[in-house]
Design an enzyme around this catalytic site. Structure first.
Site, PDB file in Angstrom:
ATOM      1  N   ASP A  38      51.542  12.449  15.362  1.00 12.95           N
ATOM      2  CA  ASP A  38      51.345  11.318  15.304  1.00 12.95           C
ATOM      3  C   ASP A  38      51.294  10.415  16.567  1.00 12.95           C
ATOM      4  O   ASP A  38      51.843  10.362  17.188  1.00 12.95           O
ATOM      5  CB  ASP A  38      52.771  10.442  14.016  1.00 12.95           C
ATOM      6  CG  ASP A  38      51.825   8.762  13.151  1.00 12.95           C
ATOM      7  OD1 ASP A  38      51.545   8.294  14.326  1.00 12.95           O
ATOM      8  OD2 ASP A  38      52.063   9.515  12.055  1.00 12.95           O
ATOM      9  N   ASP A  64      46.199  12.201  19.276  1.00 13.93           N
ATOM     10  CA  ASP A  64      46.209  11.568  18.343  1.00 13.93           C
ATOM     11  C   ASP A  64      44.078  12.491  17.999  1.00 13.93           C
ATOM     12  O   ASP A  64      44.050  13.476  18.525  1.00 13.93           O
ATOM     13  CB  ASP A  64      44.747  10.566  19.349  1.00 13.93           C
ATOM     14  CG  ASP A  64      43.333  10.467  19.088  1.00 13.93           C
ATOM     15  OD1 ASP A  64      42.934  10.179  17.847  1.00 13.93           O
ATOM     16  OD2 ASP A  64      42.854   9.588  20.122  1.00 13.93           O
ATOM     17  N   VAL A  65      45.030  12.340  16.487  1.00 17.97           N
ATOM     18  CA  VAL A  65      43.944  13.900  16.116  1.00 17.97           C
ATOM     19  C   VAL A  65      42.619  13.931  15.711  1.00 17.97           C
ATOM     20  O   VAL A  65      41.316  14.590  15.851  1.00 17.97           O
ATOM     21  CB  VAL A  65      44.307  13.559  14.340  1.00 17.97           C
ATOM     22  CG1 VAL A  65      45.527  13.329  14.016  1.00 17.97           C
ATOM     23  CG2 VAL A  65      43.485  12.173  13.272  1.00 17.97           C
ATOM     24  N   TYR A 157      35.082   4.319   3.597  1.00 18.50           N
ATOM     25  CA  TYR A 157      37.312   5.003   3.713  1.00 18.50           C
ATOM     26  C   TYR A 157      36.646   6.116   2.269  1.00 18.50           C
ATOM     27  O   TYR A 157      36.950   7.561   2.134  1.00 18.50           O
ATOM     28  CB  TYR A 157      38.079   4.417   3.067  1.00 18.50           C
ATOM     29  CG  TYR A 157      38.900   5.329   2.705  1.00 18.50           C
ATOM     30  CD1 TYR A 157      40.059   5.278   3.428  1.00 18.50           C
ATOM     31  CD2 TYR A 157      39.850   5.004   0.804  1.00 18.50           C
ATOM     32  CE1 TYR A 157      41.217   5.685   3.103  1.00 18.50           C
ATOM     33  CE2 TYR A 157      40.874   5.696   0.770  1.00 18.50           C
ATOM     34  CZ  TYR A 157      41.679   6.122   2.173  1.00 18.50           C
ATOM     35  OH  TYR A 157      42.480   6.775   1.559  1.00 18.50           O
ATOM     36  N   LYS A 161      37.170  10.299   2.521  1.00 14.96           N
ATOM     37  CA  LYS A 161      37.586  11.222   1.855  1.00 14.96           C
ATOM     38  C   LYS A 161      37.089  12.294   0.315  1.00 14.96           C
ATOM     39  O   LYS A 161      36.929  13.041   0.186  1.00 14.96           O
ATOM     40  CB  LYS A 161      38.221   9.824   0.974  1.00 14.96           C
ATOM     41  CG  LYS A 161      39.027   9.505   1.584  1.00 14.96           C
ATOM     42  CD  LYS A 161      40.477  10.364   2.826  1.00 14.96           C
ATOM     43  CE  LYS A 161      41.533   9.990   3.264  1.00 14.96           C
ATOM     44  NZ  LYS A 161      43.060  10.703   4.064  1.00 14.96           N
ATOM     45  N   THR A 194      53.670   2.585   0.219  1.00 20.93           N
ATOM     46  CA  THR A 194      53.056   3.730   1.856  1.00 20.93           C
ATOM     47  C   THR A 194      52.900   2.010   2.602  1.00 20.93           C
ATOM     48  O   THR A 194      52.409   1.076   2.130  1.00 20.93           O
ATOM     49  CB  THR A 194      52.764   4.547   1.740  1.00 20.93           C
ATOM     50  OG1 THR A 194      51.162   4.345   1.484  1.00 20.93           O
ATOM     51  CG2 THR A 194      52.836   5.636   1.019  1.00 20.93           C
TER      52      THR A 194
END
Length: 273
Positions: A38, A64-65, A157, A161, A194
């Site tokens: 993360d 950092d992805v 978004y 996705k 979340t």
């Protein structure tokens, strides 16, 4: 616990909080050696330390992805420490909402795409070679019900996705064609309670506002089961896909949304008013 993933080595991106942290915890308690990554260098180490005290084998790596260089380093570190990778959960993601797509800046579009879509591409590209060395495994891509349907104010978004949903299917076919024993599936959460609800920027580009969204309130209206889901309920689905119980499952979607994508209901108490 029943040790459903005993002996497996798992990588979970975005593992410091929310759904990611629930996945890390459940896989660890079910016997996996888990590497959580993360950008959150505060909560990530705390989570790993807490699980270690509970007897779990969990470590944390800052990542950092969107950085390909860091992906190369993370996978190399997993190979050095553990010698294998059996489960890769590509979970890291962000949500940016705007009143209309015309209000979305190209900078925000690219940032969201870089994390949600490029990050998944890099996770698969760099994890596959290590997974293939040991005869197979499970890749789990975190999508959303908004990868199956549209939503006002969240077009960007939805695009990311929906993209990872079809990417997962294509990689599943790639792996099946090669015969490498790697299964690839996507998970599609609905309204889940979340921290992401407080981190979704809204308003015109650059306004820096956050939507005061109560997931429970929204779920009472929109979800057939009448409540928001919990992060652990998504983690249970990921556990199934990570375990050998799903060894004949690849190229499909696991939707965990309280019935939202199936349709809508009029509750009895509301209908009688």
């Amino acid at each position: 616990m029943s040790a459903q993933v005993q002996g497996k080595v798992a990588l979970v991106t975005g593992g410091a909080s929310g759904i990611g942290a629930a996945i890390v915890e459940l896989l660890a308690h079910e016997g996996a050696t888990v590497v959580a990554t993360d950008i959150d260098e505060s909560n990530g180490p705390k989570l790993a330390a807490r699980l270690k005290r509970a007897g779990c084998d969990v470590s944390f790596l800052l990542q950092d992805v969107t950085s390909e260089e860091r992906w190369i380093e993370v996978v190399a570190e997993i190979g050095k420490r553990h010698g294998r990778l059996d489960v890769m959960v590509s979970n890291a993601g962000i949500s940016i909402g705007v009143p209309s797509i015309v209000d979305m800046s190209l900078q925000d579009w690219r940032r969201q795409t870089a994390i949600n879509l490029d990050g998944v591409f890099l996770s698969v590209k760099h994890s596959l070679p290590l997974m293939r060395k040991h005869g197979g495994g499970s890749i789990i891509v975190m999508s959303s019900i908004l990868g199956l349907r549209g939503s006002a104010s969240l077009a960007g978004y939805c695009a990311t996705k929906g993209g990872v949903r079809l990417f997962a299917k294509a990689i599943a076919m790639d792996c099946a064609q090669v015969g490498d024993g790697i299964r690839v599936n996507s998970v599609h959460p609905g309204i889940i309670d979340t921290p992401i609800w407080g981190k979704t920027p809204t308003g015109a580009a650059g306004a820096g506002q956050n939507a005061p969204i109560d997931p429970e309130e929204r779920a009472r209206i929109a979800v057939p089961l009448g409540r928001a889901g919990q992060a652990n309920e998504i983690a249970q689905g990921v556990l199934y896909l990570a375990s050998d119980a799903s060894r004949y499952v690849t190229g499909t979607e696991l939707v965990i949304d309280g019935g939202t994508n199936a349709g809508g209901v009029v509750r009895a108490q509301a209908a009688s008013r």
